[in-house]
Design a protein around this motif. Sequence first.
Motif, PDB file in Angstrom:
ATOM      1  N   PRO A 282       0.657  -1.177   0.137  1.00  0.00           N
ATOM      2  CA  PRO A 282       0.038  -0.032   0.107  1.00  0.00           C
ATOM      3  C   PRO A 282       0.985   1.424  -0.038  1.00  0.00           C
ATOM      4  O   PRO A 282       0.333   2.447  -0.187  1.00  0.00           O
ATOM      5  CB  PRO A 282      -0.775  -0.157   1.301  1.00  0.00           C
ATOM      6  CG  PRO A 282      -0.020  -1.059   2.300  1.00  0.00           C
ATOM      7  CD  PRO A 282       0.729  -1.925   1.273  1.00  0.00           C
ATOM      8  N   SER A 283       1.996   1.250   0.441  1.00  0.00           N
ATOM      9  CA  SER A 283       2.744   2.459   0.508  1.00  0.00           C
ATOM     10  C   SER A 283       4.073   2.193   0.038  1.00  0.00           C
ATOM     11  O   SER A 283       4.804   1.314   0.425  1.00  0.00           O
ATOM     12  CB  SER A 283       2.709   3.147   2.043  1.00  0.00           C
ATOM     13  OG  SER A 283       3.193   2.348   2.966  1.00  0.00           O
ATOM     14  N   ALA A 284       4.875   3.494  -0.182  1.00  0.00           N
ATOM     15  CA  ALA A 284       6.452   3.329  -0.587  1.00  0.00           C
ATOM     16  C   ALA A 284       7.025   3.231   0.604  1.00  0.00           C
ATOM     17  O   ALA A 284       6.855   3.559   1.922  1.00  0.00           O
ATOM     18  CB  ALA A 284       6.842   4.511  -1.054  1.00  0.00           C
ATOM     19  N   ILE A 285       8.373   2.172   0.482  1.00  0.00           N
ATOM     20  CA  ILE A 285       9.228   1.859   1.571  1.00  0.00           C
ATOM     21  C   ILE A 285      10.791   2.334   1.275  1.00  0.00           C
ATOM     22  O   ILE A 285      10.969   1.946  -0.069  1.00  0.00           O
ATOM     23  CB  ILE A 285       9.132   0.437   1.798  1.00  0.00           C
ATOM     24  CG1 ILE A 285       7.758   0.066   2.391  1.00  0.00           C
ATOM     25  CG2 ILE A 285      10.235   0.168   2.836  1.00  0.00           C
ATOM     26  CD1 ILE A 285       7.543  -1.555   2.483  1.00  0.00           C
ATOM     27  N   SER A 286      11.345   2.711   1.754  1.00  0.00           N
ATOM     28  CA  SER A 286      12.827   3.250   1.726  1.00  0.00           C
ATOM     29  C   SER A 286      13.806   2.196   1.964  1.00  0.00           C
ATOM     30  O   SER A 286      13.766   1.285   2.691  1.00  0.00           O
ATOM     31  CB  SER A 286      13.202   4.452   2.704  1.00  0.00           C
ATOM     32  OG  SER A 286      12.443   5.611   2.549  1.00  0.00           O
ATOM     33  N   PHE A 287      14.584   2.152   0.981  1.00  0.00           N
ATOM     34  CA  PHE A 287      15.606   1.108   0.802  1.00  0.00           C
ATOM     35  C   PHE A 287      17.088   1.775   0.682  1.00  0.00           C
ATOM     36  O   PHE A 287      17.239   2.807   0.050  1.00  0.00           O
ATOM     37  CB  PHE A 287      15.507  -0.016  -0.373  1.00  0.00           C
ATOM     38  CG  PHE A 287      14.051  -0.898  -0.292  1.00  0.00           C
ATOM     39  CD1 PHE A 287      14.203  -1.656   0.727  1.00  0.00           C
ATOM     40  CD2 PHE A 287      13.068  -0.295  -0.666  1.00  0.00           C
ATOM     41  CE1 PHE A 287      12.751  -2.350   1.071  1.00  0.00           C
ATOM     42  CE2 PHE A 287      11.694  -1.044  -0.753  1.00  0.00           C
ATOM     43  CZ  PHE A 287      11.802  -2.101   0.194  1.00  0.00           C
ATOM     44  N   GLN A 288      17.969   0.776   1.200  1.00  0.00           N
ATOM     45  CA  GLN A 288      19.313   1.237   1.074  1.00  0.00           C
ATOM     46  C   GLN A 288      20.178  -0.067   0.520  1.00  0.00           C
ATOM     47  O   GLN A 288      19.965  -1.158   0.876  1.00  0.00           O
ATOM     48  CB  GLN A 288      19.984   1.568   2.471  1.00  0.00           C
ATOM     49  CG  GLN A 288      19.183   2.804   3.220  1.00  0.00           C
ATOM     50  CD  GLN A 288      19.872   2.683   4.791  1.00  0.00           C
ATOM     51  OE1 GLN A 288      20.742   2.160   5.136  1.00  0.00           O
ATOM     52  NE2 GLN A 288      19.079   3.616   5.450  1.00  0.00           N
TER      53      GLN A 288
END
Length: 227
Positions: free
Chosen positions: A166-172
């Motif tokens: 449902p929503s954007a997730i930050s990744f590294q």
Amino acid sequence: MDDHPFATWDAAYVLGALPPEDRHTYEQHLRDCPRCSKAVSKLVGLPGLLSRVSIDDDGRVSDDDFIDEEPPATLLPALLNSVRRERNRWRRATAAAYVLAAACLVAVSVWAFGPSPSTPTKQTPPGTQMTAVGAQPISAQINLTDVAWGTKIEIHCEYPQPADYPSAISFQLVVIGRDTQTQQVAAWRGIPGTTPTIAAATDLSTVDISRIEVRDSAGQPVLTLRR
């Protein structure tokens, strides 16, 4: 407006006195702030009116701009028409700037973060599948290329469709060397339904890389590749 961080920016913006970086920041702010947009709209005719004033060599307003006789009855309508023309011209220029800015943002998004959900996705080049080690909904293939200055990295990600994600997730993207040296070489947001390609680089050669991880915003590994 006393505590509004952009309360005094409207006149400087209309007169072109803001530095490029501040101007860009203010234009982004105007999209979401009706109060500042209204303040700017009231001043859009100011540059046109100021352009009618003559300045002599000493930096003073020329006496020729002031007359003793009664101003003609057509003066006010003429000024109003001038303001309207300046406002319409400013609106058209602003709209064009927004279109150009949006096009640039889309181009940057396609290059750095991958296409939007409605953009046809290019075929993903073959690579090494990374191993899932976390609960975040992401899968990826990774390509490593040895170069003279280190290693070029391309990671091709896939996320579930919006209904499941449902929503954007930050990744590294993190590279760990054989000497335990750790480098964060990229960061991005996973947008539901997209398949972006993220480009990165490290000064470590491929033989000096022990492990590559994709981590979430909490720093927890979700994908890994051991070498």
